[in-house]
Design an enzyme around this catalytic site. Structure first.
Site, PDB file in Angstrom:
ATOM      1  N   ARG A  24      11.702  -3.229  11.853  1.00  0.00           N
ATOM      2  CA  ARG A  24      10.717  -2.743  12.808  1.00  0.00           C
ATOM      3  C   ARG A  24      10.288  -3.876  13.730  1.00  0.00           C
ATOM      4  O   ARG A  24      10.257  -5.041  13.336  1.00  0.00           O
ATOM      5  CB  ARG A  24       9.488  -2.191  12.081  1.00  0.00           C
ATOM      6  CG  ARG A  24       9.723  -0.835  11.465  1.00  0.00           C
ATOM      7  CD  ARG A  24       8.628  -0.333  10.572  1.00  0.00           C
ATOM      8  NE  ARG A  24       7.332  -0.985  10.670  1.00  0.00           N
ATOM      9  CZ  ARG A  24       6.333  -0.774   9.811  1.00  0.00           C
ATOM     10  NH1 ARG A  24       6.513   0.047   8.798  1.00  0.00           N
ATOM     11  NH2 ARG A  24       5.181  -1.389   9.940  1.00  0.00           N
TER      12      ARG A  24
ATOM     13  N   ARG B 128      -9.479   0.750   9.154  1.00  0.00           N
ATOM     14  CA  ARG B 128      -9.039  -0.633   9.359  1.00  0.00           C
ATOM     15  C   ARG B 128     -10.160  -1.531   9.851  1.00  0.00           C
ATOM     16  O   ARG B 128      -9.949  -2.733  10.029  1.00  0.00           O
ATOM     17  CB  ARG B 128      -7.881  -0.675  10.344  1.00  0.00           C
ATOM     18  CG  ARG B 128      -6.621  -0.008   9.807  1.00  0.00           C
ATOM     19  CD  ARG B 128      -5.417  -0.412  10.599  1.00  0.00           C
ATOM     20  NE  ARG B 128      -4.199   0.174  10.035  1.00  0.00           N
ATOM     21  CZ  ARG B 128      -2.989  -0.304  10.257  1.00  0.00           C
ATOM     22  NH1 ARG B 128      -2.822  -1.387  10.977  1.00  0.00           N
ATOM     23  NH2 ARG B 128      -1.930   0.273   9.742  1.00  0.00           N
TER      24      ARG B 128
ATOM     25  N   ARG C 204      11.714  -6.909   5.363  1.00  0.00           N
ATOM     26  CA  ARG C 204      11.631  -5.449   5.228  1.00  0.00           C
ATOM     27  C   ARG C 204      12.548  -4.749   6.234  1.00  0.00           C
ATOM     28  O   ARG C 204      12.655  -5.153   7.386  1.00  0.00           O
ATOM     29  CB  ARG C 204      10.183  -4.986   5.431  1.00  0.00           C
ATOM     30  CG  ARG C 204      10.003  -3.489   5.230  1.00  0.00           C
ATOM     31  CD  ARG C 204       8.545  -3.135   5.037  1.00  0.00           C
ATOM     32  NE  ARG C 204       7.725  -3.405   6.208  1.00  0.00           N
ATOM     33  CZ  ARG C 204       6.417  -3.136   6.275  1.00  0.00           C
ATOM     34  NH1 ARG C 204       5.799  -2.614   5.230  1.00  0.00           N
ATOM     35  NH2 ARG C 204       5.730  -3.423   7.358  1.00  0.00           N
TER      36      ARG C 204
ATOM     37  N   LYS D  69       0.822  -1.214   0.000  1.00  0.00           N
ATOM     38  CA  LYS D  69       0.000   0.000   0.000  1.00  0.00           C
ATOM     39  C   LYS D  69       0.857   1.265   0.000  1.00  0.00           C
ATOM     40  O   LYS D  69       0.615   2.188  -0.764  1.00  0.00           O
ATOM     41  CB  LYS D  69      -0.917   0.016   1.235  1.00  0.00           C
ATOM     42  CG  LYS D  69      -1.836  -1.157   1.373  1.00  0.00           C
ATOM     43  CD  LYS D  69      -2.728  -1.031   2.596  1.00  0.00           C
ATOM     44  CE  LYS D  69      -1.973  -1.031   3.902  1.00  0.00           C
ATOM     45  NZ  LYS D  69      -1.301  -2.313   4.195  1.00  0.00           N
TER      46      LYS D  69
ATOM     47  N   ARG E 198      -0.202  -9.826  13.485  1.00  0.00           N
ATOM     48  CA  ARG E 198      -0.684  -8.720  12.648  1.00  0.00           C
ATOM     49  C   ARG E 198      -1.635  -9.226  11.571  1.00  0.00           C
ATOM     50  O   ARG E 198      -2.677  -8.625  11.304  1.00  0.00           O
ATOM     51  CB  ARG E 198       0.489  -8.001  11.978  1.00  0.00           C
ATOM     52  CG  ARG E 198       1.327  -7.149  12.900  1.00  0.00           C
ATOM     53  CD  ARG E 198       2.503  -6.556  12.149  1.00  0.00           C
ATOM     54  NE  ARG E 198       2.098  -5.514  11.210  1.00  0.00           N
ATOM     55  CZ  ARG E 198       2.876  -5.021  10.258  1.00  0.00           C
ATOM     56  NH1 ARG E 198       4.094  -5.503  10.088  1.00  0.00           N
ATOM     57  NH2 ARG E 198       2.435  -4.070   9.470  1.00  0.00           N
TER      58      ARG E 198
END
Length: 214
Positions: free
Chosen positions: A160, A88, A127, A13, A171
């Site tokens: 992260r 969300r 990531r 996104k 998540r």
């Protein structure tokens, strides 16, 4: 044309929103960026949000809604915008509808990036993000030129907390429970459009661009 782009964590996104900003001049409104900025500046809101984000949980609805309201109200020029990562859940979507009506605004299209779960996990585990400017990299597909250093500003690049494997699983579970119902919500409004989120950044952007022309 104002857009809402959503999909599971790791679906791309943010990357596609950045391309829309660069190539088509959109205002990018990312709830994740808003929270990261608040956390970096150690505001009361940021510290509160961090306790949820680090566990892979969603930040409380009202906090997110208030941040988005502030940005939309400050968009005095009326620039076309992309909402990325918000809403969300159904409660947030309903609150967004109410807010847009009050501001005499509307969403023209809702784009959902479809990516299989296993692909998402591979993307997220690899990531890496710059601690300073927020630039995003991937250890396999787009590594930094100098290991551990941001190409853009030279600061440290880190994984992260919410991209660690145990948190990723949570998540994705939270996403499926809370955000998947938004598909039906926006289908009923006639705004929903599914986009294949597999392939190169360019290929995915071309699919989005084609959808915006239709």
């Amino acid at each position: 044309m104002n857009l809402l782009i959503f999909g599971p964590p790791g679906s791309g996104k943010g990357t596609q929103s950045a391309l829309l900003v660069e190539k088509l001049g959109y205002l990018h409104i990312s709830s994740g960026d808003l929270f990261r900025s608040a956390i970096k500046n150690q505001t009361a809101l940021g510290l509160r949000a961090k306790t949820f984000i680090d566990k892979g949980e969603l930040v409380p609805d009202q906090v997110t809604i208030d941040l988005v309201r502030e940005v939309l109200e400050q968009n005095q020029s009326g620039k076309q915008f992309i909402l990325d990562g918000f809403p969300r859940n159904i409660k947030q979507a309903e609150a967004l509808n109410d807010l847009l009506k009050k501001l005499n605004l509307k969403i023209d299209k809702v784009l959902f990036l479809e990516v299989p779960r296993e692909n998402l996990k591979r993307r997220l585990v690899g990531r890496r993000v710059c601690k300073n400017c927020g630039a995003t990299y991937h250890v396999d597909t787009s590594p930094t030129k100098i290991s551990g250093k941001c190409d853009r500003c030279g600061f440290e690049v880190i994984q992260r907390n919410d991209d660690k494997e145990d948190v990723i699983e949570n998540r994705l579970n939270v996403y499926e429970a809370s955000t998947e119902p938004l598909k039906d919500f926006y289908k009923r409004m006639g705004l929903f459009h599914s986009i294949n989120g597999l392939g190169t950044e360019k290929e995915i952007f071309e699919r989005i661009h084609l959808e915006l022309k239709n």
